[in-house]
Design a protein around this motif. Structure first.
Motif, short mmCIF file in Angstrom:
data_model
loop_
_atom_site.label_atom_id
_atom_site.label_comp_id
_atom_site.label_asym_id
_atom_site.label_seq_id
_atom_site.Cartn_x
_atom_site.Cartn_y
_atom_site.Cartn_z
N ASP A 1 1.18 -1.31 0.64
CA ASP A 1 -0.07 0.00 -0.14
C ASP A 1 0.73 0.90 -0.29
OD1 ASP A 1 1.05 -0.44 2.59
OD2 ASP A 1 -0.65 0.18 4.03
N ARG A 2 2.50 1.58 -0.25
CA ARG A 2 2.97 1.95 -0.11
C ARG A 2 3.52 2.42 -1.42
NH1 ARG A 2 1.65 5.55 2.98
NH2 ARG A 2 3.61 6.91 3.06
N ILE A 3 3.52 1.50 -3.14
CA ILE A 3 3.73 2.25 -4.15
C ILE A 3 2.12 3.29 -4.94
CG2 ILE A 3 4.23 1.22 -6.22
CD1 ILE A 3 6.35 0.28 -4.31
N ALA A 4 2.77 4.32 -4.88
CA ALA A 4 1.78 5.42 -5.10
C ALA A 4 1.53 4.73 -7.07
CB ALA A 4 2.03 6.44 -5.52
N GLN A 5 2.55 5.57 -7.68
CA GLN A 5 2.10 5.19 -9.67
C GLN A 5 3.61 3.93 -9.73
OE1 GLN A 5 2.57 9.02 -9.57
NE2 GLN A 5 4.52 9.57 -10.15
N VAL A 6 3.01 3.56 -11.27
CA VAL A 6 4.23 3.12 -12.35
C VAL A 6 4.35 3.55 -13.61
CG1 VAL A 6 5.25 1.26 -12.59
CG2 VAL A 6 4.04 0.90 -10.75
N GLU A 7 5.29 4.22 -13.54
CA GLU A 7 5.29 5.29 -14.89
C GLU A 7 6.73 4.18 -15.64
OE1 GLU A 7 6.34 8.39 -16.51
OE2 GLU A 7 5.67 9.39 -13.96
N VAL A 8 5.16 3.90 -16.54
CA VAL A 8 6.04 2.94 -17.82
C VAL A 8 6.96 4.20 -18.79
CG1 VAL A 8 5.00 0.90 -17.13
CG2 VAL A 8 3.77 3.03 -19.26
N ALA A 9 7.78 3.23 -19.68
CA ALA A 9 8.57 3.50 -20.66
C ALA A 9 9.24 2.58 -21.42
CB ALA A 9 9.62 5.16 -20.37
N ASN B 1 8.14 4.70 -5.06
CA ASN B 1 7.88 3.76 -3.78
C ASN B 1 8.18 4.91 -2.71
OD1 ASN B 1 10.44 4.52 -5.01
ND2 ASN B 1 11.45 3.42 -2.38
N LEU B 2 6.26 5.36 -1.99
CA LEU B 2 6.30 6.19 -0.47
C LEU B 2 7.91 5.82 0.26
CD1 LEU B 2 1.99 6.72 -0.95
CD2 LEU B 2 4.69 8.17 -2.07
N ASP B 3 8.12 5.03 0.86
CA ASP B 3 8.63 4.47 1.53
C ASP B 3 9.93 4.26 1.33
OD1 ASP B 3 7.42 5.65 3.70
OD2 ASP B 3 5.70 4.53 3.88
N PRO B 4 11.30 3.74 2.16
CA PRO B 4 12.04 2.82 1.79
C PRO B 4 11.76 1.53 1.33
CG PRO B 4 13.11 4.50 3.32
CD PRO B 4 11.05 4.67 3.69
N LEU B 5 12.10 0.46 0.84
CA LEU B 5 11.82 -1.06 0.20
C LEU B 5 12.41 -1.71 0.87
CD1 LEU B 5 11.09 -0.73 -3.30
CD2 LEU B 5 9.60 -0.70 -1.61
N SER B 6 11.88 -2.55 1.55
CA SER B 6 12.94 -3.71 2.23
C SER B 6 13.78 -4.69 1.38
CB SER B 6 11.93 -4.82 3.07
OG SER B 6 10.85 -5.13 2.41
N ASP B 7 15.02 -5.46 2.16
CA ASP B 7 15.58 -5.97 1.27
C ASP B 7 14.78 -7.06 0.48
OD1 ASP B 7 17.64 -4.25 1.55
OD2 ASP B 7 18.42 -6.17 3.44
N CYS B 8 13.94 -7.40 0.83
CA CYS B 8 12.55 -8.94 0.11
C CYS B 8 12.32 -7.57 -0.86
CB CYS B 8 11.84 -8.87 1.59
SG CYS B 8 11.26 -10.64 0.73
N TYR C 1 13.22 0.54 -12.24
CA TYR C 1 14.00 1.46 -11.87
C TYR C 1 13.34 1.94 -10.39
CZ TYR C 1 16.13 2.86 -15.79
OH TYR C 1 17.42 2.87 -16.68
N LEU C 2 13.45 3.12 -9.23
CA LEU C 2 12.96 2.89 -7.90
C LEU C 2 12.90 4.78 -8.43
CD1 LEU C 2 14.51 0.56 -5.74
CD2 LEU C 2 11.87 0.75 -6.29
N GLN C 3 11.63 4.85 -7.85
CA GLN C 3 11.87 7.11 -7.02
C GLN C 3 11.74 7.08 -6.10
OE1 GLN C 3 8.79 9.06 -9.68
NE2 GLN C 3 9.76 10.51 -8.83
N THR D 1 15.50 11.35 -8.04
CA THR D 1 15.87 10.24 -6.88
C THR D 1 15.58 9.20 -8.10
OG1 THR D 1 13.55 9.88 -6.55
CG2 THR D 1 15.21 11.93 -4.94
N VAL D 2 15.17 9.24 -8.86
CA VAL D 2 15.12 8.24 -10.06
C VAL D 2 16.08 7.04 -10.10
CG1 VAL D 2 14.53 6.91 -12.56
CG2 VAL D 2 12.93 8.83 -11.28
N HIS D 3 16.53 6.10 -9.96
CA HIS D 3 17.71 4.50 -10.19
C HIS D 3 17.12 3.06 -10.44
CE1 HIS D 3 16.72 4.84 -6.21
NE2 HIS D 3 17.11 2.99 -6.26
N ARG D 4 17.93 3.04 -11.23
CA ARG D 4 17.65 1.54 -12.08
C ARG D 4 18.84 0.39 -10.53
NH1 ARG D 4 19.91 0.16 -17.63
NH2 ARG D 4 22.32 -0.20 -16.59
N ILE D 5 16.97 -0.27 -9.95
CA ILE D 5 17.65 -1.43 -9.75
C ILE D 5 18.28 -3.06 -9.97
CG2 ILE D 5 17.24 -0.75 -7.26
CD1 ILE D 5 15.13 -2.92 -7.70
#
Length: 449
Positions: free
Chosen positions: A192-200, A212-219, A236-238, A244-248
């Motif tokens: 319940d803490r993912i606000a949106q997903v941009e796709v390109a 992601n509205l909060d830092p994500l757990s390693d899991c 990517y996460l934002q 702050t967008v970066h690729r994981i």
């Protein structure tokens, strides 16, 4: 003081004779002297419709049954067409959609500019009406009552997300993965803490950017990475703003590695861009649009050409293949950098990119003082009224205006004509099939040329 209670909506379906189509694609009916805007109805049809909203001067209705269909009606290619607000013309066949968009442009020229082009050009048609959309912002919402996650576009005329499992107009690399994406998000600790997903989507790579509205757990990070691996997507996460967008996934080798690309074969060009950069959503139509714009502008080897609102160089670099010198100007500094990167990537050295405020008088800038023989302008939806007032200072013989809003194009065309230009050609381009979005292009020539 007690509030006035709203009058309850009529419960009985209403018979509606559809006499016209509004600019937002709804049928227009007249019932007892009151205007009704009817979703899902076409001119000439008789429908039974339900009132969903009422105002003092008009009602809003939704078609329940078509009693007398017209030939232009088709079965929507998407099962969610009646629910999802991403498209609003799927019940109208392709030829009728194009005519609707042409009529919209004609009416705006007549209403706002009081002008008409000397020649109406045939429309540019999209090579595909489905699976064409390469960029989108998908909403995400956890519905507690259902204990499920919804992903997609808003429903028609409200803020709820449509309950969909796939999307027919999105690039299949994304559109066919809505259901797996919903399952992924539902299984996260941060469901319940993912606000949106941009796709390109580029020519070779498709990307999902999770806000992601909060830092994500390693899991959760591991689950996102596994999803990218399973579906051949870059992830990517934002966590905060766009910066702050970066690729994981795959692991990033730095900003230069975080690029998508598309090609322009007709001009032997490759463009690279960041997933959050503005690019045209319809790659096939974009290729044809650029070719038409360059053809209309007809740059010559001895000419200087100005490209305003140039972005990453979508028009600038094709123009540079033909012209002597091209100057691209953009208000977003990051896109200026991207334009320079793309010029270097393609070995083009007869082009210069500059940042400038395009809402004021920029004619005194160093790059502007030598004047220009021809100009291309591709502004945002708000148009370029102020810019058009300054363009005469350059003495350009020919100007091509690419527009994503027929109302502001018509308004700005009136300014151009008042300042000594003729509206020579205009036409629509079907950048967004099945929607009411009207992309158009116009050619102006100096009246004394």
């Amino acid at each position: 003081m007690s509030r006035r209670r709203r009058k309850p909506l009529p419960q009985e379906p209403m018979r509606c004779e559809i006499v016209a189509l509004s600019h937002d694609g709804r049928g227009i009916a007249r019932n007892n002297g009151k205007t009704g805007f009817v979703d899902g109805a076409l001119p000439g049809e008789t429908v039974m419709a339900k009132v969903v909203s009422t105002r003092s001067k008009f009602d809003e209705l939704r078609t329940l049954e078509v009693l007398a269909p017209v030939a232009e009606r088709q079965t929507p290619p998407c099962e969610y067409a009646d629910l999802c607000g991403g498209c609003s013309l799927q019940h109208m066949d392709g030829d009728a959609q194009i005519r609707f968009k042409e009529n919209t442009l004609r009416e705006h020229f007549a209403h706002f500019g009081g002008i008409e082009p000397e020649h109406w050009e045939p429309p540019l048609r999209s090579e595909a009406s489905l699976g064409y959309r390469r960029k989108a912002r998908l909403g995400v919402r956890y519905v507690k009552a259902r204990e499920s996650v919804l992903v997609g576009f808003r429903e028609k005329r409200n803020s709820f997300l449509a309950d969909i499992d796939h999307c027919a107009v999105l690039d299949p690399r994304i559109g066919e993965r809505i259901r797996p994406l919903r399952d992924l998000l539902h299984g996260l600790e941060a469901y319940d803490r993912i606000a949106q997903v941009e796709v390109a989507c580029g020519d070779d790579v498709a990307v999902m950017v999770f806000r992601n509205l909060d830092p994500l757990s390693d899991c959760d990070r591991d689950k996102l990475i596994a999803f990218g691996q399973a579906h051949d997507l870059h992830i990517y996460l934002q966590p905060k703003g766009p910066d702050t967008v970066h690729r994981i996934w795959p692991a990033s080798d730095g900003p230069a590695s975080e690029r998508l690309s598309y090609r322009q074969p007709a001009f032997d060009l490759t463009f690279q861009y960041h997933p959050m950069d503005f690019t045209q959503v319809n790659a096939g139509l974009n290729r044809d649009m650029v070719a038409r714009a360059v053809d209309w502008l007809d740059p010559q080897p001895d000419e200087r050409v100005l490209d305003l609102f140039c972005g990453l160089g979508n028009f600038t670099l094709p123009l540079a293949r033909k012209a002597g010198q091209v100057v691209g100007v953009e208000g977003d500094d990051a896109m200026v950098v991207r334009g320079r990167e793309n010029a270097a990537l393609n070995g083009i050295d007869n082009v210069a990119f500059h940042g400038a405020d395009l809402h004021g008088d920029f004619t005194g800038q160093a790059w502007a003082r030598e004047g220009f023989d021809k100009i291309l302008i591709d502004p945002p939806r708000s148009g370029a009224e102020e810019v058009c007032r300054y363009l005469t200072a350059f003495g350009a013989r020919r100007i091509v205006y690419v527009s994503c809003n027929p109302a502001t194009l018509a308004r700005d065309a009136g300014v151009m004509v008042q300042n000594g230009y003729r509206l020579v050609r205009a036409g629509v381009m079907d950048m967004f099939p099945h929607t009411t979005h009207v992309e158009s292009i116009a050619l102006f020539e100096r009246a004394d040329a």
